[in-house]
Design an enzyme around this catalytic site. Sequence first.
Site, PDB file in Angstrom:
ATOM      1  CB  SER A 139     -39.325 -24.921 -32.278  1.00 48.21           C
ATOM      2  OG  SER A 139     -39.519 -23.431 -32.131  1.00 48.21           O
ATOM      3  CE1 TYR A 153     -42.420 -24.331 -23.602  1.00 50.75           C
ATOM      4  CE2 TYR A 153     -43.416 -23.521 -24.876  1.00 50.75           C
ATOM      5  CZ  TYR A 153     -43.231 -23.771 -25.129  1.00 50.75           C
ATOM      6  OH  TYR A 153     -43.342 -25.057 -25.334  1.00 50.75           O
ATOM      7  CE  LYS A 157     -40.181 -25.987 -26.661  1.00 46.48           C
ATOM      8  NZ  LYS A 157     -39.557 -26.766 -26.808  1.00 46.48           N
TER       9      LYS A 157
END
Length: 250
Positions: A139, A153, A157
């Site tokens: 992650s 983005y 994660k």
Amino acid sequence: MLLQGKVAIVTGGVTGIGKSIAIGLHEQGAKIAINHLPSQINLFNDIKEIIPDALSVPGDISKPETSQFIVDETIKKFQKIDILVSNAGICEFKDFLETDAQTYQRTVEINLNGSYFITQAVGKQMKEQGHGGSIIAISSISALVGGGKQVHYTPTKAGILSLMQSCACALGPYGIRCNAILPGTIRTQLNDEDMKDDTKRQYMEGRIPLGRLGKTDDLIGPAVFLASDLSEYVNGAQLLVDGGLFVNLQ
């Protein structure tokens, strides 16, 4: 040799964090299957000089069929799977209001969907084998904090972290442990251009209590720990590897 006799899959394993982890697991005795893009075969050949019996499994991780192919090819060569490091990912810094739909969708497809599909495929294989296993997803500290040029983005994660937490519950009854590693600012090919700006790099270093950016090799120890029996009662955990950056942002 904490991983002697183990078999590990590493996605995105020919560059950056994935490459370092693949080599680190190998040095602890594991057999390694490396997923990479077909265009990266030369990078895989470089790794073969370090890991002579490494298995190349080319394919686009965003496609569900790639994950099953990775599992099938690994079983064909090594007969089992004990460890998965779901690492493949992309990160392109962009202004939120200028980020096109294709960039967003591709980031989700590779980072989050790819991790989902490979975790599911490996989880099925581990359940069938009947002796548990360790699934580790890469992650990011970005799962916990925002980033103005990472709006496309950071949700991926955060999703990967949530995926590991839920899979810890879903797969735990089969002895399969699922954990996430959250790197801080690690100098890789993904941010190398960004970090060439001395002012920005010095600013980033100034926020990190240890006073330096991370190296890809800084992820080896945490990955080996989570892959090995040293962490046999660690499940659903998140391990920050950030030099103290997160706590310094409080």
